[in-house]
Design an enzyme around this catalytic site. Structure first.
Site, mmCIF file in Angstrom:
data_model
loop_
_atom_site.group_PDB
_atom_site.id
_atom_site.type_symbol
_atom_site.label_atom_id
_atom_site.label_comp_id
_atom_site.label_asym_id
_atom_site.label_seq_id
_atom_site.Cartn_x
_atom_site.Cartn_y
_atom_site.Cartn_z
ATOM 1 C CD GLU A 95 -3.266 -0.977 1.459
ATOM 2 O OE1 GLU A 95 -2.899 -0.622 2.821
ATOM 3 O OE2 GLU A 95 -3.945 -1.992 2.130
ATOM 4 C CD GLU A 107 -3.833 -5.386 3.315
ATOM 5 O OE1 GLU A 107 -5.293 -4.772 4.279
ATOM 6 O OE2 GLU A 107 -3.144 -5.671 3.400
#
Length: 411
Positions: free
Chosen positions: A230, A332
């Site tokens: 991320e 995720e």
């Protein structure tokens, strides 16, 4: 799945990538059947049976996110602080090492992995911080727990013995890739990762990890190494990550593998966040994306999808196209919904199990149109199965037979 055929002169003929789902004979460049190769032989990989990646993250094991485990965090002596960095600073190095070793020893056990297997899980994604390579830490200004490698090695050995596929994820990068986010290991005021000297520290971590994976038998089922979790979105800073860090990471990992004479069939997949994440096209500056893989994170909780209703959540997930960069794993995702509605009567997990069961099915049906998925996370202390795979199975929301979602008529 399809891969772009690129010339890789240093590795000879192009070969099929190593993923779960291969059910044919896998013959290495030295003529050995990799599927049947002994697990004691560290020069080869163990392949999973046919099927998609169906996995969970072992979140808050090696990179603690206090929101997930506030009770344990307090018992460790870390209550009131926001990150691992802050906890080590608070407790002092020796006391922190003791506290974290107790956590690493108990948060995810061998019994947990066996339970995952019984639920049809074939993959774990392991978030780690760069401080796992302890000589990268600036002793005068950085504060992280020490001794985690022993427990990482043990976990990978257990998972490999059970035939699980392992994704190793550099979840927390030097300098922090996001500000004020515990998943970076610190509560950094700004994202300091996007400069050359921090890239260099991350590259040293990746070289070290690639070498460890290929030389230590406990890591034999690690098939994928993620370059950074991320990165910051919609920022000019990530341009240098794509133009400098990503190409250098490919070069340095492949050089480490070449030095070890790793055969073409045994290369690690090198994973980056895909373009849908919002930090640009990860392939923009790559001259070679052979054995590349991509990570997509999909949380409708924070997505602007218009109508916040059960029917819209299910229909959005059913038609959700997470493709683009190939192969993509949805690394995720969860069953959580927006904060302002999550405990209202129409969304309460205690009374809305039927909806969450259908929404789980809708999500994995879409994500399995790609390479598969890893749920966030295996366990929490939230008392809320929407973030907790183990609890969701026990609540009857996630089926033990994952194939059964295709018979529910959800999509």
């Amino acid at each position: 799945m399809h891969f772009k055929a690129l010339a890789v002169l240093s590795y000879g003929a192009l070969v099929a990538a190593w993923f779960p789902g291969e059910d044919r004979g896998i013959i290495s460049s030295d003529g050995v059947d990799l599927f049947n190769r002994s697990s004691s032989d560290v020069s080869g990989k163990r392949w999973l049976p046919a099927g998609k990646i169906r996995g969970v993250n072992v979140g808050s094991l090696f990179v603690v996110e206090p929101w997930m485990m506030s009770n344990t965090w307090a018992k460790m002596g870390c209550g009131g602080v926001k990150s691992e960095f802050d906890c080590v600073l608070k407790l002092g190095q020796a006391a922190a090492n003791t506290a974290f070793k107790g956590h690493w020893d108990t948060w995810v056990t061998q019994a947990d992995l066996q339970e995952m297997i019984s639920y049809g899980i074939n993959t774990i994604r392991i978030p780690v911080g760069y401080w796992m390579k302890e000589d990268l830490v600036y002793a005068d200004s950085e504060h992280f727990p020490q001794g985690g490698l022993t427990y990482l090695t043990r976990l990978c050995g257990w998972a490999s013995d059970l035939g699980m596929y392992i994704i190793m994820d550099l979840h927390a990068a030097p300098g922090a890739q996001q500000p004020h986010n515990a998943f970076t290991g610190q509560d950094a005021p700004s994202a300091g990762f996007y400069v050359d000297y921090q890239f260099e520290r991350a590259l040293k971590f990746l070289e070290w990890m690639a070498n460890l994976i290929h030389t230590n038998n406990n890591y034999r089922n690690v098939g994928m190494l993620e370059l950074v979790n991320e990165p910051i979105q919609n920022s000019g800073n990530v341009g240098s990550m794509r133009s400098t860090y990503y190409p250098n990471a490919f070069s340095r990992i492949r050089a480490a593998e070449r030095k070890l004479n790793i055969g073409a069939y045994d290369l690690l997949h090198i994973q980056m966040m895909n373009q849908k994440w919002g930090s640009g096209d990860p392939t923009q500056y790559l001259s070679d994306n052979w054995f590349a893989a991509y990570d997509d994170h999909r949380y409708l909780k924070w997505a602007n999808i218009g109508d916040v209703s059960q029917s819209n959540y299910i229909s959005t997930s059913c038609r959700d196209d997470r493709g683009g960069n190939t192969p993509t794993i949805v690394g995720e995702w969860s069953l959580s919904v927006p904060d302002n509605v999550e405990w209202t009567s129409g969304w309460d997990p205690r009374t809305q199990q039927d909806f969450y069961k259908k929404w789980f099915a809708a999500q994995i049906i879409s994500y399995e149109k790609q390479q598969g998925w890893t749920f966030w996370s295996w366990k929490t202390e939230l008392g809320d199965y929407r973030w907790d795979y183990q609890a969701a199975v026990k609540a009857g929301v996630i089926p033990k037979n994952l194939d059964s979602v295709y018979n529910m008529g959800v999509c």
